[in-house]
Design an enzyme around this catalytic site. Sequence first.
Site, short mmCIF file in Angstrom:
data_model
loop_
_atom_site.label_atom_id
_atom_site.label_comp_id
_atom_site.label_asym_id
_atom_site.label_seq_id
_atom_site.Cartn_x
_atom_site.Cartn_y
_atom_site.Cartn_z
N GLY A 59 0.78 -1.24 0.00
CA GLY A 59 0.00 0.00 0.00
C GLY A 59 0.81 1.28 0.00
CB SER A 60 -0.32 4.66 1.01
OG SER A 60 0.28 5.92 1.22
CB THR A 61 5.01 5.91 0.16
OG1 THR A 61 4.24 7.00 -0.31
CG2 THR A 61 5.46 5.09 -1.03
CB VAL A 62 1.14 7.86 3.87
CG1 VAL A 62 0.84 8.56 5.17
CG2 VAL A 62 1.11 8.86 2.73
N GLY A 63 2.53 4.86 4.76
CA GLY A 63 2.69 3.81 5.78
C GLY A 63 3.94 3.99 6.61
#
Lengths: 127, 395
Positions: A59-63
């Site tokens: 999923g998202s790199t904001v992870g």
Amino acid sequence: MKGRMISPGKAEGEAIVSTEPIGFYGGIDINTGIVIEKGHMLEGQSVKDKILVFPNGKGSTVGSYVIYGIAKNNVGPKAIINKETETIVATGAILAGVPCVDGIDIDQIKSGDILEVNADEGEVNIK
Amino acid sequence: MYLNRDEEAILNGENGEVMQRLFRLLVRLGEIYNAENMIPVGSVQVAGVSYKSVDDPGLAFLEDLSKQNAKVKVLTFLNPAGMDLEAWEEIGFPKDFAENQLRIMDAFKKMGIVITSTCTPYLAGNLPRFREHIAWSESSAVSFSNSVIGARTNREGGPSALAAAICGRTPNYGLHLWENRQPTIAIHVDAELKYAADYGALGYHVGKQIKNKIPYFTGIKDANTDLLKALGAAMAASGAVALYHIEGLTPEADLVESKDLEKITVSKNDISDTYNTLNKGSDPDIVILGCPHASLREIATLSEKVSGKKLKKPVWICTSRMMKEASNRMGFTQIIENAGGKIVADTCMVVSPIEQMGFKKTGVNSGKAANYMPGFCKQEVVYKNIDDLIEEVLE
């Protein structure tokens, strides 16, 4: 078991194992450390003070920022063990200072096992 | 990985804990990708700026970093923010969103980062040279700097770009190395292309097919930097193309090995089929141009088209603060505003919360915007060239 150090440090604690990848952004609540992804095998469980074991991130790199956030809010895992750490989890673990080891045969670990992690040496042992 | 004495010192914490941790990130990423050493970077562009993208976790991280007095070592620019940083209230961006966005900008500024939020840093004052090593993030900016300028960068994530800016280095792997800049597929374009939307369609079509390969284009006889930016942006969005070469146009095209490659031909029909795939109808609620951020030439074109006319639907053209300043001076801004349009600086449609602003159907001429808007912004897309889009919304 011997793997590769991603982020240094040592930890000991109870394993919580997901055989599915984990997407931290939208997957784990930053204030509680509880898995909130609908239908995820760990949904409703907390990763707080556990040794979090999963194959890889997704999923998202904001992870990466979520891993940092749960650590800062004291609801994060004591260590992370992966089959293969990709950049989202590696970045998060290093920024947060959470010990992280990859290259581990995670099929041998069950939730509830007590693990000893020496990330500096890439070592994970079941006690 | 080999580290020199200065780098060993950073890793041992001699330059403080913040730099130690950020450098550890670079070293580890370098090891994951088999980098042999670190290289100094000449400039950085950091992604993960919009509050819509980084959310509360990102905001907390950036504020912590700025409070720990982290400072950048090289010229560092930012990706677009989630709103126009000056005219957000007037354009109608939500207030709570704006407050968080401004906190993010403040944190960046304290770190010494130039808070010009743009996906076209090369048009706004951050122009690398041929063969310069840089660490940029935004996919279209990465594509442009690698391909059109011939600078060298991998596609960095937000944190790894920040780490590169603060440590002044990046691990030496991937597109920093000449052997990895060789084309891996040949694309022959057998179609006349005129508009940015045509190049966006070409890029979207090619990116979908070749994923992260490096294409070597033939058949593109002439294209200015506006058209090349449209092409690269679309290929980076529908695929993950970070570098392309065009025979006769881009600086490395004559230097790379382009023989004996698998070859794909793109026909006129492929381009029109791509228009049909991307376009979901007509009669948009809003038209948004400037993805990637508009050049002054593109702003001038819009101004010419709407001069003395009235628009029945909102038309935005997104750009950098620098281009907007030039547009103000030239009177383009006034002409566009008189027609009912807006020049929106610092942000773009993909990272701004337009779905919260009542829009459902957006007209675009960008292959990149057409790729992302259905998912990120829950928009139905009208995909047309600029002439047809403006035609639809003129009174």
